[in-house]
Scaffold this motif. Sequence first.
Motif, PDB file in Angstrom:
ATOM      1  N   LEU A   1       0.844  -1.191   0.000  1.00  0.00           N
ATOM      2  CA  LEU A   1       0.000   0.000   0.000  1.00  0.00           C
ATOM      3  C   LEU A   1       0.881   1.243   0.000  1.00  0.00           C
ATOM      4  O   LEU A   1       1.947   1.252   0.630  1.00  0.00           O
ATOM      5  CB  LEU A   1      -0.889   0.032   1.248  1.00  0.00           C
ATOM      6  CG  LEU A   1      -1.773  -1.179   1.523  1.00  0.00           C
ATOM      7  CD1 LEU A   1      -2.279  -1.135   2.962  1.00  0.00           C
ATOM      8  CD2 LEU A   1      -2.932  -1.218   0.547  1.00  0.00           C
TER       9      LEU A   1
ATOM     10  N   ARG B   1      -1.129   7.263   1.566  1.00  0.00           N
ATOM     11  CA  ARG B   1      -2.586   7.101   1.546  1.00  0.00           C
ATOM     12  C   ARG B   1      -3.082   6.287   2.738  1.00  0.00           C
ATOM     13  O   ARG B   1      -4.253   6.361   3.098  1.00  0.00           O
ATOM     14  CB  ARG B   1      -3.019   6.432   0.243  1.00  0.00           C
ATOM     15  CG  ARG B   1      -2.644   7.226  -0.984  1.00  0.00           C
ATOM     16  CD  ARG B   1      -2.889   6.446  -2.269  1.00  0.00           C
ATOM     17  NE  ARG B   1      -4.291   6.418  -2.652  1.00  0.00           N
ATOM     18  CZ  ARG B   1      -4.724   5.930  -3.812  1.00  0.00           C
ATOM     19  NH1 ARG B   1      -3.867   5.398  -4.669  1.00  0.00           N
ATOM     20  NH2 ARG B   1      -6.011   5.939  -4.103  1.00  0.00           N
ATOM     21  N   PHE B   2      -2.198   5.490   3.333  1.00  0.00           N
ATOM     22  CA  PHE B   2      -2.598   4.624   4.446  1.00  0.00           C
ATOM     23  C   PHE B   2      -1.737   4.919   5.686  1.00  0.00           C
ATOM     24  O   PHE B   2      -1.241   4.008   6.337  1.00  0.00           O
ATOM     25  CB  PHE B   2      -2.471   3.154   4.034  1.00  0.00           C
ATOM     26  CG  PHE B   2      -3.499   2.719   3.031  1.00  0.00           C
ATOM     27  CD1 PHE B   2      -4.716   2.202   3.443  1.00  0.00           C
ATOM     28  CD2 PHE B   2      -3.264   2.858   1.675  1.00  0.00           C
ATOM     29  CE1 PHE B   2      -5.674   1.806   2.528  1.00  0.00           C
ATOM     30  CE2 PHE B   2      -4.212   2.471   0.739  1.00  0.00           C
ATOM     31  CZ  PHE B   2      -5.418   1.945   1.169  1.00  0.00           C
TER      32      PHE B   2
ATOM     33  N   PHE C   1      -1.354   2.744   9.091  1.00  0.00           N
ATOM     34  CA  PHE C   1      -1.825   1.356   8.975  1.00  0.00           C
ATOM     35  C   PHE C   1      -0.754   0.374   9.435  1.00  0.00           C
ATOM     36  O   PHE C   1      -1.079  -0.701   9.950  1.00  0.00           O
ATOM     37  CB  PHE C   1      -2.222   1.059   7.524  1.00  0.00           C
ATOM     38  CG  PHE C   1      -2.743  -0.339   7.319  1.00  0.00           C
ATOM     39  CD1 PHE C   1      -4.050  -0.659   7.656  1.00  0.00           C
ATOM     40  CD2 PHE C   1      -1.928  -1.329   6.796  1.00  0.00           C
ATOM     41  CE1 PHE C   1      -4.527  -1.950   7.478  1.00  0.00           C
ATOM     42  CE2 PHE C   1      -2.397  -2.622   6.611  1.00  0.00           C
ATOM     43  CZ  PHE C   1      -3.704  -2.938   6.956  1.00  0.00           C
TER      44      PHE C   1
ATOM     45  N   LEU D   1      -9.745  -6.776   4.472  1.00  0.00           N
ATOM     46  CA  LEU D   1      -9.061  -5.484   4.513  1.00  0.00           C
ATOM     47  C   LEU D   1      -9.859  -4.356   3.866  1.00  0.00           C
ATOM     48  O   LEU D   1      -9.789  -3.212   4.310  1.00  0.00           O
ATOM     49  CB  LEU D   1      -7.704  -5.592   3.812  1.00  0.00           C
ATOM     50  CG  LEU D   1      -6.686  -6.547   4.449  1.00  0.00           C
ATOM     51  CD1 LEU D   1      -5.417  -6.588   3.602  1.00  0.00           C
ATOM     52  CD2 LEU D   1      -6.356  -6.113   5.871  1.00  0.00           C
ATOM     53  N   TYR D   2     -10.620  -4.653   2.824  1.00  0.00           N
ATOM     54  CA  TYR D   2     -11.240  -3.572   2.069  1.00  0.00           C
ATOM     55  C   TYR D   2     -12.228  -2.736   2.888  1.00  0.00           C
ATOM     56  O   TYR D   2     -12.310  -1.516   2.688  1.00  0.00           O
ATOM     57  CB  TYR D   2     -11.909  -4.115   0.813  1.00  0.00           C
ATOM     58  CG  TYR D   2     -10.912  -4.697  -0.184  1.00  0.00           C
ATOM     59  CD1 TYR D   2      -9.537  -4.512  -0.017  1.00  0.00           C
ATOM     60  CD2 TYR D   2     -11.330  -5.432  -1.267  1.00  0.00           C
ATOM     61  CE1 TYR D   2      -8.623  -5.050  -0.897  1.00  0.00           C
ATOM     62  CE2 TYR D   2     -10.419  -5.976  -2.172  1.00  0.00           C
ATOM     63  CZ  TYR D   2      -9.067  -5.783  -1.980  1.00  0.00           C
ATOM     64  OH  TYR D   2      -8.165  -6.311  -2.863  1.00  0.00           O
TER      65      TYR D   2
ATOM     66  N   TYR E   1     -10.056  -0.228   4.592  1.00  0.00           N
ATOM     67  CA  TYR E   1      -9.589   0.796   3.653  1.00  0.00           C
ATOM     68  C   TYR E   1     -10.656   1.878   3.474  1.00  0.00           C
ATOM     69  O   TYR E   1     -10.338   3.070   3.406  1.00  0.00           O
ATOM     70  CB  TYR E   1      -9.302   0.181   2.286  1.00  0.00           C
ATOM     71  CG  TYR E   1      -8.175  -0.824   2.217  1.00  0.00           C
ATOM     72  CD1 TYR E   1      -7.326  -1.044   3.292  1.00  0.00           C
ATOM     73  CD2 TYR E   1      -7.954  -1.556   1.050  1.00  0.00           C
ATOM     74  CE1 TYR E   1      -6.299  -1.967   3.216  1.00  0.00           C
ATOM     75  CE2 TYR E   1      -6.926  -2.475   0.953  1.00  0.00           C
ATOM     76  CZ  TYR E   1      -6.095  -2.686   2.038  1.00  0.00           C
ATOM     77  OH  TYR E   1      -5.081  -3.604   1.935  1.00  0.00           O
ATOM     78  N   ASP E   2     -11.898   1.445   3.382  1.00  0.00           N
ATOM     79  CA  ASP E   2     -13.005   2.361   3.117  1.00  0.00           C
ATOM     80  C   ASP E   2     -13.307   3.234   4.333  1.00  0.00           C
ATOM     81  O   ASP E   2     -13.290   4.466   4.259  1.00  0.00           O
ATOM     82  CB  ASP E   2     -14.235   1.541   2.711  1.00  0.00           C
ATOM     83  CG  ASP E   2     -15.462   2.402   2.418  1.00  0.00           C
ATOM     84  OD1 ASP E   2     -15.346   3.636   2.373  1.00  0.00           O
ATOM     85  OD2 ASP E   2     -16.552   1.829   2.239  1.00  0.00           O
TER      86      ASP E   2
ATOM     87  N   TYR F   1      -9.650   4.916   5.894  1.00  0.00           N
ATOM     88  CA  TYR F   1      -8.674   5.614   5.052  1.00  0.00           C
ATOM     89  C   TYR F   1      -9.315   6.220   3.808  1.00  0.00           C
ATOM     90  O   TYR F   1      -8.610   6.781   2.964  1.00  0.00           O
ATOM     91  CB  TYR F   1      -7.539   4.651   4.659  1.00  0.00           C
ATOM     92  CG  TYR F   1      -6.801   4.116   5.862  1.00  0.00           C
ATOM     93  CD1 TYR F   1      -5.793   4.854   6.472  1.00  0.00           C
ATOM     94  CD2 TYR F   1      -7.152   2.896   6.425  1.00  0.00           C
ATOM     95  CE1 TYR F   1      -5.139   4.385   7.602  1.00  0.00           C
ATOM     96  CE2 TYR F   1      -6.499   2.408   7.550  1.00  0.00           C
ATOM     97  CZ  TYR F   1      -5.500   3.160   8.138  1.00  0.00           C
ATOM     98  OH  TYR F   1      -4.860   2.687   9.259  1.00  0.00           O
TER      99      TYR F   1
ATOM    100  N   GLN G   1     -10.475   4.980   1.182  1.00  0.00           N
ATOM    101  CA  GLN G   1      -9.990   4.378  -0.060  1.00  0.00           C
ATOM    102  C   GLN G   1     -10.952   3.246  -0.424  1.00  0.00           C
ATOM    103  O   GLN G   1     -10.951   2.198   0.211  1.00  0.00           O
ATOM    104  CB  GLN G   1      -8.569   3.836   0.114  1.00  0.00           C
ATOM    105  CG  GLN G   1      -7.540   4.874   0.530  1.00  0.00           C
ATOM    106  CD  GLN G   1      -7.297   5.926  -0.553  1.00  0.00           C
ATOM    107  OE1 GLN G   1      -7.274   5.608  -1.743  1.00  0.00           O
ATOM    108  NE2 GLN G   1      -7.116   7.162  -0.134  1.00  0.00           N
TER     109      GLN G   1
ATOM    110  N   ILE H   1      -4.919   1.022  -5.781  1.00  0.00           N
ATOM    111  CA  ILE H   1      -4.923   1.283  -4.345  1.00  0.00           C
ATOM    112  C   ILE H   1      -4.078   0.250  -3.611  1.00  0.00           C
ATOM    113  O   ILE H   1      -3.335   0.595  -2.681  1.00  0.00           O
ATOM    114  CB  ILE H   1      -6.361   1.275  -3.797  1.00  0.00           C
ATOM    115  CG1 ILE H   1      -7.142   2.471  -4.355  1.00  0.00           C
ATOM    116  CG2 ILE H   1      -6.375   1.308  -2.262  1.00  0.00           C
ATOM    117  CD1 ILE H   1      -8.617   2.495  -3.966  1.00  0.00           C
ATOM    118  N   GLU H   2      -4.158  -0.992  -4.058  1.00  0.00           N
ATOM    119  CA  GLU H   2      -3.436  -2.078  -3.382  1.00  0.00           C
ATOM    120  C   GLU H   2      -2.904  -3.047  -4.421  1.00  0.00           C
ATOM    121  O   GLU H   2      -3.548  -3.300  -5.437  1.00  0.00           O
ATOM    122  CB  GLU H   2      -4.379  -2.818  -2.432  1.00  0.00           C
ATOM    123  CG  GLU H   2      -3.752  -4.034  -1.749  1.00  0.00           C
ATOM    124  CD  GLU H   2      -4.786  -5.102  -1.407  1.00  0.00           C
ATOM    125  OE1 GLU H   2      -5.168  -5.179  -0.241  1.00  0.00           O
ATOM    126  OE2 GLU H   2      -5.202  -5.843  -2.324  1.00  0.00           O
TER     127      GLU H   2
END
Length: 234
Positions: free
Chosen positions: A140, A144-145, A148, A160-161, A164-165, A168, A170, A215-216
């Motif tokens: 990552l 942006r993170f 983390f 994880l998603y 992220y949302d 962060y 994302q 993003i990842e």
Amino acid sequence: MPRYLRLAEVLKAEIIDKKWHPGDRIPSESELAKLYNVAHGTTRQAITHLVDQGLLERKHGAGTFVRKASFDSSLFRFFRFTGKGGQQRIPESRILKREIVPACTEVANALKIDEGTPVIAMSRLRLIDNEPVLAEEIFLDATRFKGFETKPESEIGPLLYPIYDTEYDQVIARATEELSVEIADAAYERILRVVPNTPVIVIERVALGYDDLPIEWRRSRGRADRFKYQVNIT
């Protein structure tokens, strides 16, 4: 550019700017036609274009919604993750390592960032009934993170998603995957608890946002004896 494509780009920009969030219902075709001063047919074509792109989805009798991507079941397309009773399960996760490192050429190309940019590198093991089934390398952009890399594992969980949302901002909209096969090296023999010369399936995934920017990037290695491939041909 045809008018419907121009409108589609406007609507896509609204989604990227989070005027509408994943799962939100957007205005009806007639409402959009009035709002953007275009013909009803233009709105229908624009929405159809975004549906085809995977940004929107139509739900019969309910309207059109910003598609909320779900990758919870994507692992089941390739691996048989079942417990002792035969039921499908999401494997538990165990983080082995997290650190900030400079992006190597491979990671930089995948994330479309400059080589040497700080990235969070995470190694994670997925298990079923304490049996290793999948080893993951996840990368990552550290900017942006931010933070983390030190987030308590108990606050992350196996998926994880959603993190992220919610934490962060994302949002993963879609992903591309490539599959290959290799022989496990000594490190993955130990991690996956397999004998020497065991084949493993390698899945490389680039997860993208609504703006189509990465993003990842992750590389997952799974035991071949749990692998399956299924595709629908029409």
